[in-house]
Design a protein around this motif. Structure first.
Motif, PDB file in Angstrom:
ATOM      1  N   GLU A   1       0.965  -1.176   0.250  1.00  0.00           N
ATOM      2  CA  GLU A   1      -0.037  -0.001   0.083  1.00  0.00           C
ATOM      3  C   GLU A   1       0.872   1.071  -0.171  1.00  0.00           C
ATOM      4  O   GLU A   1       0.443   2.259   0.029  1.00  0.00           O
ATOM      5  N   LEU A   2       2.296   0.997   0.124  1.00  0.00           N
ATOM      6  CA  LEU A   2       2.991   2.322   0.226  1.00  0.00           C
ATOM      7  C   LEU A   2       3.713   2.698  -1.414  1.00  0.00           C
ATOM      8  O   LEU A   2       4.443   3.757  -1.418  1.00  0.00           O
ATOM      9  N   LEU A   3       3.437   2.037  -2.363  1.00  0.00           N
ATOM     10  CA  LEU A   3       3.988   1.914  -3.521  1.00  0.00           C
ATOM     11  C   LEU A   3       3.878   3.409  -4.257  1.00  0.00           C
ATOM     12  O   LEU A   3       5.050   3.987  -4.753  1.00  0.00           O
ATOM     13  N   ASP A   4       2.982   4.366  -4.163  1.00  0.00           N
ATOM     14  CA  ASP A   4       2.799   5.392  -4.551  1.00  0.00           C
ATOM     15  C   ASP A   4       3.215   6.635  -3.741  1.00  0.00           C
ATOM     16  O   ASP A   4       3.051   7.710  -4.177  1.00  0.00           O
ATOM     17  N   ARG A   5       3.626   6.240  -2.448  1.00  0.00           N
ATOM     18  CA  ARG A   5       4.096   7.127  -1.812  1.00  0.00           C
ATOM     19  C   ARG A   5       5.416   7.899  -1.744  1.00  0.00           C
ATOM     20  O   ARG A   5       6.462   7.164  -2.358  1.00  0.00           O
ATOM     21  N   LYS A   6       5.543   9.056  -1.445  1.00  0.00           N
ATOM     22  CA  LYS A   6       7.111   9.746  -1.523  1.00  0.00           C
ATOM     23  C   LYS A   6       7.978   9.069  -0.241  1.00  0.00           C
ATOM     24  O   LYS A   6       7.111   9.224   0.868  1.00  0.00           O
ATOM     25  N   PRO A   7       9.218   8.800  -0.211  1.00  0.00           N
ATOM     26  CA  PRO A   7      10.074   8.356   0.959  1.00  0.00           C
ATOM     27  C   PRO A   7       9.855   9.261   2.218  1.00  0.00           C
ATOM     28  O   PRO A   7       9.632   8.839   3.372  1.00  0.00           O
ATOM     29  N   GLY A   8       9.690  10.876   1.717  1.00  0.00           N
ATOM     30  CA  GLY A   8       9.834  11.655   2.772  1.00  0.00           C
ATOM     31  C   GLY A   8       8.612  11.522   3.821  1.00  0.00           C
ATOM     32  O   GLY A   8       8.655  11.971   4.952  1.00  0.00           O
ATOM     33  N   THR A   9       7.691  10.747   3.554  1.00  0.00           N
ATOM     34  CA  THR A   9       6.269  10.767   4.446  1.00  0.00           C
ATOM     35  C   THR A   9       6.454   9.529   5.223  1.00  0.00           C
ATOM     36  O   THR A   9       5.304   8.835   5.755  1.00  0.00           O
ATOM     37  N   LEU A  10       7.430   8.786   4.986  1.00  0.00           N
ATOM     38  CA  LEU A  10       7.283   7.328   5.617  1.00  0.00           C
ATOM     39  C   LEU A  10       8.267   7.257   6.794  1.00  0.00           C
ATOM     40  O   LEU A  10       9.145   7.830   7.151  1.00  0.00           O
ATOM     41  N   SER A  11       7.837   6.214   7.717  1.00  0.00           N
ATOM     42  CA  SER A  11       8.640   5.900   8.920  1.00  0.00           C
ATOM     43  C   SER A  11       9.878   5.242   8.740  1.00  0.00           C
ATOM     44  O   SER A  11      10.361   4.546   7.577  1.00  0.00           O
ATOM     45  N   GLY A  12      10.763   5.140   9.709  1.00  0.00           N
ATOM     46  CA  GLY A  12      12.079   4.412   9.615  1.00  0.00           C
ATOM     47  C   GLY A  12      11.768   3.051   9.348  1.00  0.00           C
ATOM     48  O   GLY A  12      12.516   2.614   8.520  1.00  0.00           O
ATOM     49  N   GLY A  13      10.907   2.323  10.003  1.00  0.00           N
ATOM     50  CA  GLY A  13      10.657   0.932   9.584  1.00  0.00           C
ATOM     51  C   GLY A  13      10.138   0.720   8.086  1.00  0.00           C
ATOM     52  O   GLY A  13      10.811  -0.193   7.569  1.00  0.00           O
TER      53      GLY A  13
END
Ligand code: ADP
Ligand code: MG
Lengths: 344, 275
Positions: A125-137
């Motif tokens: 479900e993360l495929l379209d997100r930009k890395p800046g919005t993601l957690s360390g894990g």
């Protein structure tokens, strides 16, 4: 098949020798953990395998083929960097796809691979997100997916869990072990955390100051260390090491191998001491005991001994390790062994 | 909660108002003068709003010379500079920021020198070169000497240096060549800075008066700045309303560019540590 061999690998930065004539075999399909204090050259060694920080001299072989001169992309290895090195301007999917595109993998094959891998790693479900919005894990998983999607012969991982919180670290540890069991690919995993090394590695390479101290399975590293550095680096609290009076030779025993009793027991090594501190950790208790000017740590399941009281400590003969003046192990088959043991 | 009104907040507010008036007033004066009649433009006391908007001032400017050509020249020079600067600045900054090569420090020092030496020192020899190359009747003398933007190389290098090496190494493991690393990894990350540099450069080139004044040897290669300057001589006396109408025409593209990109421009300066 993916077996790595180092022949006389030396790395210098200027005049500083970082890796000193390393000879090493990493077995095909192993989960090899490189461990050592910070700055000992672990990352440098990984970068030599990847081809992004070439050695000063010596050769690296992958499956018998000399890859010393090959560019990184031709080596069939994938690396997970300590800071993950995720391309910040690309979406998660583009990150994973970048290497495939550069390798001219056709579009439908790319889609299939990305689908398969993101399912395994759990980032669908993360495929379209930009890395800046993601957690360390989540970033860690993306770095993993990016490495996996290339189906490399070797995975290189540089302290991949060090940026995660303690809880996540423990669960990722299990996941990586499962991943290794499933892929059966060679993993070379760098860490400075001994718990990680002991729990994940099928083989452990212990390094210090650019020199390999010992290479063995976790249980051999723990029970049969080659030298004082290994003996003290692995184990918590670390091994008690005491000198023979007026000698350079030393003997050691692990805190968990000591028996505490109120009366002198039938042990090879028995001393009367005084409990200075007591730390109750739940299932076990750490005592600090003083005797004959020495101070030793003792880990016991027994909670009944009291601070500021006297106690007898006892250690069995096989649990006492000897180290010579060069800090190398004196093993039972060594001529000097009995001579020193008799002095205890 | 109500914001507290302190003496300091009042003083700070007044200072800001004064600063704004100082910067905006000449601008405002230019625009309203461009819409006045000649009589009104020299009337005393001056009026702060034209009695009637004189649009025909702009028509007069347009008809007093080949202004379409001037405008075309201005755009050709500005855009030509942008394209060349882009092509040179991007690889140069990448090399200075991320590659090891002999003489890197020395060559970067040269760039810094170029950044510090004013045009007034070099224009004679450049003019000489252009004349020897037989280029004086073309727009090239206004474009070529500005092909390398030293300040831009400096700013973009700063920006590229902040990109971790691991990203490039990761890209190398992903089988990207240097060109792909530049276009897929470095450029997207440097984009805000790059856009700001190019906007500033556009404004500078568009407004440049000194350089074309030296290099433009015939009316065919005049940019707008020289064209507006020529308005002074049309009637012999100073027709302020005509000159100001010309100036308005000159600054409209700048205002548009600035309105679109001002956030980016400010951000680039914040990134580079200058602000
Ligand atoms: N690019 C470099 N230039 C100079 N020294 C370096 C460079 N990279 C690493 N070193 C030095 O090499 C040693 C080993 O570094 P590294 O392999 O990163 O250690 P670690 O075991 O912590 O991963 C350190 O002392 C470090 O300072
Ligand atoms: Mg490291």
């Amino acid at each position: 098949m993916a077996e790595i061999r180092f022949e006389e690998i030396t790395k210098k930065f200027g005049d500083k020798v970082i890796l000193d004539h390393i000879n090493l075999d990493i077995e095909d399909g192993s989960f090899t953990v490189m461990i050592g204090p910070s700055g000992c050259g672990k990352t440098t060694l990984l970068r030599i395998i990847a081809g992004i920080g070439p050695q000063t001299s010596g050769k690296v072989f992958l499956d018998g083929e000399d890859i010393s001169g090959l560019p990184p992309a031709k080596r069939n290895v994938a690396m997970v960097f300590q800071n993950y090195a995720i391309y910040p301007t690309m979406t998660v999917k583009e990150n994973i796809e970048f290497g495939l595109k550069n390798n001219k993998v056709p579009k439908d094959e790319r889609e299939r691979l990305i689908g398969e891998i993101s399912e395994i790693v759990g980032i669908h479900e993360l495929l379209d997100r930009k890395p800046g919005t993601l957690s360390g894990g989540q970033r860690q998983r993306i770095a993993l997916a990016r490495a996996m999607v290339k189906k490399p012969k070797v995975f290189l991982m540089d302290e991949p869990l060090s940026n995660l919180d303690a809880k996540l670290r423990v669960s990722m540890r299990t996941e990586l072990i499962e991943l290794h069991n499933r892929l059966k690919t060679t993993f070379v995993y760098v860490t400075h955390d001994q718990t990680e090394a002991m729990s994940m590695g099928t083989r452990i390479i212990l390094m210090n100051k650019g020199v390999i101290q010992q290479e063995a399975t976790p249980s051999v590293i723990y029970q049969d260390p080659d030298n004082l550095f290994t003996a003290q680096f692995i184990g918590s609290p670390q091994m008690n090491v005491l000198p023979f009076p007026d000698e350079k030779v030393r003997y050691g025993f692990r805190p968990e191998k000591v028996h505490l009793t109120n009366e002198p027991g039938q042990y090879f090594y028995t001393r009367k001491g005084h409990i200075v501190t007591k730390e109750m950790l739940g299932s076990e208790t750490i005592y600090q005991v003083r005797y004959e000017g020495n101070s030793v740590m003792i880990k016991s399941l027994e909670d009944s001994f009291e601070q500021d009281h006297d106690v007898y400590i006892g250690v069995k003969k096989p649990n006492i390790l000897l180290f010579d003046e060069d800090e190398r192990r004196i093993r039972p088959d060594d001529a000097r062994y009995e001579q020193w043991m008799s002095k205890l | 909660m109500k914001p507290k009104i302190t003496v300091w907040s009042v003083v700070s507010f007044l200072l800001k108002v004064i600063l704004m008036v100082i910067f905006i007033f000449p601008f405002y004066w230019m625009i309203i003068t461009g819409f006045k009649t000649y009589q009104e433009s020299i009337a005393f006391p001056p009026s702060f709003w034209p009695a009637q908007l004189q649009w025909e001032n702009f028509v007069k400017v347009w008809e007093s010379g080949p202004y379409l050509l001037y405008m075309f020249n201005s755009f050709a020079v500005s855009i030509g500079c942008l394209v060349l600067q882009f092509l040179i600045m991007v690889p140069a900054s990448y090399a200075f920021a991320k590659m090891e090569f002999k003489g890197r420090g020395f060559f970067f020092g040269l760039v810094m020198v170029a950044f510090m030496v004013p045009q007034q020192v070099t224009f004679i020899s450049i003019f000489h070169m252009m004349s020897r190359a037989n280029l004086l009747k073309t727009l090239w003398p206004q474009i070529l000497p500005h092909a390398a933007n030293a300040f831009g190389i400096f700013l973009l290098r700063q920006n590229f240096m902040q990109i971790p090496d691991e990203l490039l190494e990761s890209a190398r493991l992903d089988n990207a060549n240097e060109f792909q690393i530049l276009t897929s990894v470095m450029l997207p990350m440097g984009k805000p800075t790059l856009v700001s540099i190019l906007m500033l450069s556009f404004i500078t080139t568009w407004n440049n008066y000194f350089w074309p004044f030296i290099m433009a040897s015939s009316q065919n290669v005049y940019p707008l700045t020289l064209g507006i300057d020529a308005l002074r001589d049309v009637e012999g006396s100073f027709d302020w309303q005509i000159i100001m109408a010309g100036n308005v025409i000159l600054v409209v593209p700048i205002i548009i560019v600035y309105a679109i990109f001002h956030k980016r421009i400010v951000r680039a300066f914040a990134y580079s540590g200058i602000k």
